[in-house]
Design a protein around this motif. Structure first.
Motif, PDB file in Angstrom:
ATOM      1  N   MET A 150       0.832  -1.211   0.000  1.00 12.54           N
ATOM      2  CA  MET A 150       0.000   0.000   0.000  1.00 12.54           C
ATOM      3  C   MET A 150       0.863   1.257   0.000  1.00 12.54           C
ATOM      4  N   ASP A 151       2.019   1.200   0.678  1.00 11.24           N
ATOM      5  CA  ASP A 151       2.929   2.340   0.698  1.00 11.24           C
ATOM      6  C   ASP A 151       3.574   2.545  -0.672  1.00 11.24           C
ATOM      7  N   ASN A 152       3.886   1.450  -1.357  1.00 13.84           N
ATOM      8  CA  ASN A 152       4.451   1.551  -2.710  1.00 13.84           C
ATOM      9  C   ASN A 152       3.463   2.184  -3.680  1.00 13.84           C
ATOM     10  N   VAL A 153       2.190   1.813  -3.574  1.00 14.55           N
ATOM     11  CA  VAL A 153       1.165   2.403  -4.449  1.00 14.55           C
ATOM     12  C   VAL A 153       1.070   3.905  -4.200  1.00 14.55           C
ATOM     13  N   ALA A 154       1.060   4.312  -2.938  1.00 13.16           N
ATOM     14  CA  ALA A 154       0.994   5.747  -2.610  1.00 13.16           C
ATOM     15  C   ALA A 154       2.218   6.477  -3.142  1.00 13.16           C
ATOM     16  N   SER A 155       3.374   5.841  -3.078  1.00 16.12           N
ATOM     17  CA  SER A 155       4.603   6.448  -3.579  1.00 16.12           C
ATOM     18  C   SER A 155       4.568   6.589  -5.097  1.00 16.12           C
ATOM     19  N   GLN A 156       4.099   5.561  -5.789  1.00 17.55           N
ATOM     20  CA  GLN A 156       4.006   5.619  -7.256  1.00 17.55           C
ATOM     21  C   GLN A 156       3.022   6.682  -7.706  1.00 17.55           C
ATOM     22  N   ARG A 157       1.938   6.863  -6.960  1.00 19.15           N
ATOM     23  CA  ARG A 157       0.941   7.884  -7.316  1.00 19.15           C
ATOM     24  C   ARG A 157       1.325   9.263  -6.798  1.00 19.15           C
ATOM     25  N   LYS A 158       2.481   9.341  -6.088  1.00 18.85           N
ATOM     26  CA  LYS A 158       3.006  10.602  -5.538  1.00 18.85           C
ATOM     27  C   LYS A 158       1.991  11.305  -4.631  1.00 18.85           C
ATOM     28  N   GLN A 177      -2.316   7.149  10.144  1.00 17.61           N
ATOM     29  CA  GLN A 177      -2.428   6.419   8.888  1.00 17.61           C
ATOM     30  C   GLN A 177      -3.682   6.897   8.191  1.00 17.61           C
ATOM     31  N   LEU A 178      -3.560   7.219   6.923  1.00 19.13           N
ATOM     32  CA  LEU A 178      -4.690   7.643   6.112  1.00 19.13           C
ATOM     33  C   LEU A 178      -4.869   6.628   4.993  1.00 19.13           C
ATOM     34  N   LEU A 179      -6.085   6.070   4.874  1.00 14.64           N
ATOM     35  CA  LEU A 179      -6.353   5.022   3.895  1.00 14.64           C
ATOM     36  C   LEU A 179      -7.682   5.274   3.201  1.00 14.64           C
ATOM     37  N   PRO A 180      -7.807   4.840   1.942  1.00 13.97           N
ATOM     38  CA  PRO A 180      -9.127   4.856   1.306  1.00 13.97           C
ATOM     39  C   PRO A 180      -9.943   3.670   1.819  1.00 13.97           C
ATOM     40  N   THR A 181     -11.214   3.629   1.490  1.00 21.98           N
ATOM     41  CA  THR A 181     -12.066   2.549   1.983  1.00 21.98           C
ATOM     42  C   THR A 181     -11.677   1.187   1.412  1.00 21.98           C
ATOM     43  N   ASP A 182     -11.029   1.161   0.242  1.00 20.96           N
ATOM     44  CA  ASP A 182     -10.630  -0.122  -0.356  1.00 20.96           C
ATOM     45  C   ASP A 182      -9.210  -0.547   0.036  1.00 20.96           C
ATOM     46  N   ASP A 183      -8.541   0.208   0.899  1.00 23.22           N
ATOM     47  CA  ASP A 183      -7.177  -0.102   1.361  1.00 23.22           C
ATOM     48  C   ASP A 183      -6.182  -0.288   0.216  1.00 23.22           C
ATOM     49  N   SER A 184      -6.315   0.490  -0.838  1.00 21.07           N
ATOM     50  CA  SER A 184      -5.413   0.345  -1.989  1.00 21.07           C
ATOM     51  C   SER A 184      -4.102   1.102  -1.797  1.00 21.07           C
ATOM     52  N   TRP A 185      -4.057   2.109  -0.937  1.00 22.89           N
ATOM     53  CA  TRP A 185      -2.840   2.860  -0.651  1.00 22.89           C
ATOM     54  C   TRP A 185      -2.883   3.308   0.812  1.00 22.89           C
ATOM     55  N   ARG A 186      -1.747   3.814   1.288  1.00 24.31           N
ATOM     56  CA  ARG A 186      -1.674   4.266   2.685  1.00 24.31           C
ATOM     57  C   ARG A 186      -0.662   5.394   2.800  1.00 24.31           C
ATOM     58  N   LEU A 187      -1.045   6.432   3.547  1.00 28.15           N
ATOM     59  CA  LEU A 187      -0.135   7.520   3.900  1.00 28.15           C
ATOM     60  C   LEU A 187       0.071   7.481   5.413  1.00 28.15           C
ATOM     61  N   ARG A 188       1.278   7.837   5.839  1.00 33.58           N
ATOM     62  CA  ARG A 188       1.595   7.817   7.265  1.00 33.58           C
ATOM     63  C   ARG A 188       2.150   9.167   7.704  1.00 33.58           C
ATOM     64  N   GLY A 189       2.041   9.422   8.978  1.00 31.05           N
ATOM     65  CA  GLY A 189       2.597  10.643   9.545  1.00 31.05           C
ATOM     66  C   GLY A 189       2.581  10.572  11.052  1.00 31.05           C
ATOM     67  N   ARG A 190       3.000  11.661  11.658  1.00 28.81           N
ATOM     68  CA  ARG A 190       3.037  11.735  13.114  1.00 28.81           C
ATOM     69  C   ARG A 190       2.572  13.120  13.535  1.00 28.81           C
ATOM     70  N   PRO A 249       3.894   8.687   1.932  1.00 26.96           N
ATOM     71  CA  PRO A 249       4.177   7.244   1.879  1.00 26.96           C
ATOM     72  C   PRO A 249       5.345   6.883   2.795  1.00 26.96           C
ATOM     73  N   ALA A 250       5.335   5.673   3.290  1.00 22.71           N
ATOM     74  CA  ALA A 250       6.405   5.213   4.178  1.00 22.71           C
ATOM     75  C   ALA A 250       7.646   4.820   3.402  1.00 22.71           C
ATOM     76  N   VAL A 251       7.556   4.678   2.084  1.00 20.31           N
ATOM     77  CA  VAL A 251       8.705   4.343   1.251  1.00 20.31           C
ATOM     78  C   VAL A 251       8.954   5.487   0.281  1.00 20.31           C
ATOM     79  N   ALA A 252      10.200   5.632  -0.096  1.00 27.13           N
ATOM     80  CA  ALA A 252      10.573   6.711  -1.020  1.00 27.13           C
ATOM     81  C   ALA A 252      10.113   6.379  -2.432  1.00 27.13           C
ATOM     82  N   GLY A 253       9.811   7.422  -3.185  1.00 27.82           N
ATOM     83  CA  GLY A 253       9.379   7.252  -4.581  1.00 27.82           C
ATOM     84  C   GLY A 253      10.513   6.753  -5.468  1.00 27.82           C
ATOM     85  N   ARG A 254      10.110   6.074  -6.531  1.00 27.46           N
ATOM     86  CA  ARG A 254      11.114   5.514  -7.444  1.00 27.46           C
ATOM     87  C   ARG A 254      11.094   6.236  -8.760  1.00 27.46           C
TER      88      ARG A 254
END
Length: 165
Positions: free
Chosen positions: A60-68, A135-148, A160-165
């Motif tokens: 889910m973190d990779n998807v969020a990173s790919q979608r920036k 953690q912020l997620l859509p209802t389908d759990d397709s991506w995830r954003l994190r923070g503090r 995203p918890a992982v860096a973009g590629r």
């Protein structure tokens, strides 16, 4: 004539018996404290143990990173708002915000944010006396954003918890 000391007046006896006895009492005390305090695992991710390595699913973190995707959370006066910063969000769908307490899972909050003119919004009072893991997620759990959200702060960046590629 020899002057014999009493058995208990000999300092070596106290060292031989006293130190091990003190360490046993301290050990039992620590075990009792540890059992009564409950678990302290504050990471809520599902993990898989493979041999000696513990792995977590970062899909889910990779998807969020790919979608920036990134967003800003604002919390004040009993209102929580999430404002999109970058990326392509579906602004018509609600989002789910998970606020994890740093040490008590029973105090975690799960809030559904409804779409609004600027982003997403919910009426929910928040305790600012400690940090929150977000953690912020859509209802389908397709991506995830994190923070503090830090103690006594009213805004946080979500990414995203992982860096973009």
């Amino acid at each position: 004539m020899t002057d014999r000391k009493s058995f208990w007046r000999e300092p070596m006896v106290w060292l031989v018996f006293g130190l091990p006895l003190a360490s046993i009492v301290a050990g039992v005390t620590l075990v009792v404290i540890a059992v009564r305090s409950g678990g302290a695992d504050t990471v809520s991710d599902q993990v898989q143990r493979v041999a000696q390595v513990q792995t977590a699913d970062l899909g889910m973190d990779n998807v969020a990173s790919q979608r920036k995707l990134s967003a800003v959370l604002r919390a004040q006066d009993g209102v929580i708002e999430v404002l999109p910063a970058t990326g392509d969000f579906d602004r018509t769908q609600p989002l789910r915000l998970v606020l994890a307490h740093p040490s008590q899972a029973s105090a975690d909050l799960h809030i559904e944010l409804a779409p609004s003119a600027l982003g997403w919004r919910a009426d929910a009072p928040l305790d600012f006396s400690h940090d929150w893991s977000l953690q912020l997620l859509p209802t389908d759990d397709s991506w995830r954003l994190r923070g503090r959200l830090l103690k006594r702060q009213h805004a946080a960046r979500l990414g995203p918890a992982v860096a973009g590629r």
